[in-house]
Scaffold this active site. Sequence first.
Site, PDB file in Angstrom:
ATOM      1  N   TYR A 156     -35.091 -15.067 -12.052  1.00 40.13           N
ATOM      2  CA  TYR A 156     -33.870 -15.107 -12.409  1.00 40.13           C
ATOM      3  C   TYR A 156     -32.928 -15.027 -11.007  1.00 40.13           C
ATOM      4  CZ  TYR A 156     -29.459 -13.478 -14.561  1.00 40.13           C
ATOM      5  OH  TYR A 156     -28.188 -13.325 -15.272  1.00 40.13           O
ATOM      6  N   LYS A 160     -30.521 -17.954  -9.922  1.00 44.67           N
ATOM      7  CA  LYS A 160     -29.037 -17.763  -9.634  1.00 44.67           C
ATOM      8  C   LYS A 160     -28.577 -18.109  -8.360  1.00 44.67           C
ATOM      9  CE  LYS A 160     -27.695 -16.885 -13.862  1.00 44.67           C
ATOM     10  NZ  LYS A 160     -27.021 -17.475 -14.645  1.00 44.67           N
TER      11      LYS A 160
HETATM   12  P1  NAP Z   1     -26.230 -13.939 -23.848  1.00 46.01           P
HETATM   13  O1  NAP Z   1     -25.507 -12.899 -24.349  1.00 46.01           O
HETATM   14  O2  NAP Z   1     -27.885 -13.634 -23.696  1.00 46.01           O
HETATM   15  O3  NAP Z   1     -26.160 -15.257 -24.320  1.00 46.01           O
HETATM   16  C1  NAP Z   1     -26.700 -16.582 -23.798  1.00 46.01           C
HETATM   17  C2  NAP Z   1     -25.990 -17.628 -24.387  1.00 46.01           C
HETATM   18  O4  NAP Z   1     -26.702 -18.924 -23.692  1.00 46.01           O
HETATM   19  C3  NAP Z   1     -26.166 -17.741 -25.893  1.00 46.01           C
HETATM   20  O5  NAP Z   1     -24.827 -18.537 -26.110  1.00 46.01           O
HETATM   21  C4  NAP Z   1     -27.439 -18.585 -26.047  1.00 46.01           C
HETATM   22  O6  NAP Z   1     -27.237 -19.468 -27.072  1.00 46.01           O
HETATM   23  C5  NAP Z   1     -27.203 -19.789 -24.965  1.00 46.01           C
HETATM   24  N1  NAP Z   1     -28.635 -20.267 -24.414  1.00 46.01           N
HETATM   25  C6  NAP Z   1     -29.734 -19.502 -24.070  1.00 46.01           C
HETATM   26  N2  NAP Z   1     -30.639 -20.602 -23.774  1.00 46.01           N
HETATM   27  C7  NAP Z   1     -30.054 -21.774 -23.953  1.00 46.01           C
HETATM   28  C8  NAP Z   1     -30.639 -22.967 -23.701  1.00 46.01           C
HETATM   29  N3  NAP Z   1     -31.656 -23.153 -23.365  1.00 46.01           N
HETATM   30  N4  NAP Z   1     -29.736 -23.945 -23.781  1.00 46.01           N
HETATM   31  C9  NAP Z   1     -28.388 -23.913 -24.493  1.00 46.01           C
HETATM   32  N5  NAP Z   1     -27.749 -22.676 -24.485  1.00 46.01           N
HETATM   33  C10 NAP Z   1     -28.691 -21.437 -24.428  1.00 46.01           C
HETATM   34  O7  NAP Z   1     -26.012 -14.007 -22.196  1.00 46.01           O
HETATM   35  P2  NAP Z   1     -24.678 -13.400 -21.210  1.00 46.01           P
HETATM   36  O8  NAP Z   1     -24.991 -12.040 -20.871  1.00 46.01           O
HETATM   37  O9  NAP Z   1     -23.182 -13.751 -22.032  1.00 46.01           O
HETATM   38  O10 NAP Z   1     -24.638 -14.452 -20.190  1.00 46.01           O
HETATM   39  C11 NAP Z   1     -23.901 -15.716 -19.768  1.00 46.01           C
HETATM   40  C12 NAP Z   1     -24.267 -16.104 -18.344  1.00 46.01           C
HETATM   41  O11 NAP Z   1     -23.826 -15.100 -17.513  1.00 46.01           O
HETATM   42  C13 NAP Z   1     -25.953 -16.276 -18.102  1.00 46.01           C
HETATM   43  O12 NAP Z   1     -26.010 -17.375 -17.380  1.00 46.01           O
HETATM   44  C14 NAP Z   1     -26.363 -14.969 -17.226  1.00 46.01           C
HETATM   45  O13 NAP Z   1     -27.279 -15.519 -16.581  1.00 46.01           O
HETATM   46  C15 NAP Z   1     -24.862 -14.785 -16.516  1.00 46.01           C
HETATM   47  N6  NAP Z   1     -24.841 -13.219 -16.216  1.00 46.01           N
HETATM   48  C16 NAP Z   1     -24.919 -12.442 -17.209  1.00 46.01           C
HETATM   49  C17 NAP Z   1     -24.629 -11.056 -16.692  1.00 46.01           C
HETATM   50  C18 NAP Z   1     -24.616  -9.816 -17.685  1.00 46.01           C
HETATM   51  O14 NAP Z   1     -24.510  -8.755 -17.260  1.00 46.01           O
HETATM   52  N7  NAP Z   1     -24.646 -10.055 -19.074  1.00 46.01           N
HETATM   53  C19 NAP Z   1     -24.597 -10.742 -15.327  1.00 46.01           C
HETATM   54  C20 NAP Z   1     -24.764 -11.848 -14.406  1.00 46.01           C
HETATM   55  C21 NAP Z   1     -24.793 -13.151 -14.817  1.00 46.01           C
HETATM   56  P3  NAP Z   1     -27.601 -18.869 -28.694  1.00 46.01           P
HETATM   57  O15 NAP Z   1     -26.672 -17.933 -29.028  1.00 46.01           O
HETATM   58  O16 NAP Z   1     -27.848 -20.143 -29.413  1.00 46.01           O
HETATM   59  O17 NAP Z   1     -29.055 -18.281 -28.375  1.00 46.01           O
END
Ligand code: NAP
Length: 248
Positions: A156, A160
Amino acid sequence: MEQMAKRALVTGGSRGIGRAVCLALASRGMRVAVNYAGNAAAAEEVVQACLQQGAPDAFAVQADVSDAEQVRALVAAVSERWGGVDVLVNNAGITRDGLMMRMSEQDFDAVLATNLKGAFACMQAVMRPMMKQRWGRIVNLSSVVGLRGNLGQANYAASKAGLIGMSKSAAKELASRGITVNCVAPGFIETDMTAVLPESVRTALLGQIPLARLGAAEEVAAAVAFLASPEAAYITGQVLCVDGGMAM
Ligand code: NAP
C-alpha cells in the site's frame, strides 16, 4: 447552466471518501460520474444524493480500474454522455495488509494494480481530450502512509508513494495545457477501510495524531473539491495532507 457545469469522474465513488468527494463536487454544481467496482446499490444511492445536492446530472458506471480495458470503457461512457471529462479524481483504492516477510506476490500485485496502475490508466484515458480543451483538474488520493511508510503495508505504501511521483511527473507534462495534477494525502479517516482496525490499533494511532481524532471523509472531500476548483489554478504537483497533523 447544465452546458457549463464541469464534468467530474470519481473512481471508487460508491463509499467512504469517494462518496464524500462526489457529494462535495455535486454541491459545487458539477456533473458527477460515480465509478464503482461491485457495489451497484451503494453507487446508485450516491447518484441520488448527488442530484439532491444540486448536480445537474449524475450517473453510476461499473468498472474495475485495475483493468485498462475497463478504464477505457469507463471514460468512453462518460465522454459519450457529456462529451468529455474536466475533473478526474483517482480515489479507488484497496489494502491487502501483511508483514513484508510474508506478503504474497498476489497481494503486492493486487494493491499496485488498483491503486497505482488504475490511476495511471484513468489519467492516460482522460489526458488527450483534456489537453485539447486546455483545462483539466486531476486529484489523486495518496496517503500519509505513502509519505511515512507503515508496518504491514509495504504494498500500500509503495502504491501511495508511487502515486505522488506519478502525479508530479504528470503535473510537469500537462502544466502547459492548463491541467493541474495534485495529490491529497489523508491520514486515518473513518471509512469501511479503517473500520476493520482493532481497537488497540486505533488507540495507538490516536497517539500519533496531533489533533487526537480520526478524520471525516467530508474533511478530505473539501480538500479534493478545492484542488478541483478554478480557484486552485496556480497549484500543481503538490501533496496536501489532510491528516490531523500526522505527517508534519
Ligand atoms: P473504501 O471505503 O474501502 O471504499 C473504496 C472504494 O473504492 C469503493 O467505492 C470501492 O467500490 C472502490 N474500489 C475498490 N476497488 C476498486 C476497483 N478495482 N475499481 C473501481 N473501484 C474500486 O475506501 P476509503 O477509505 O474511502 O478510501 C478511498 C481512497 O482514500 C483510497 O484510495 C484509500 O487508499 C485512500 N485513503 C484512505 C484512508 C482512510 O483512512 N480511509 C487514508 C488514506 C488514504 P465498491 O463499493 O464497488 O466496492
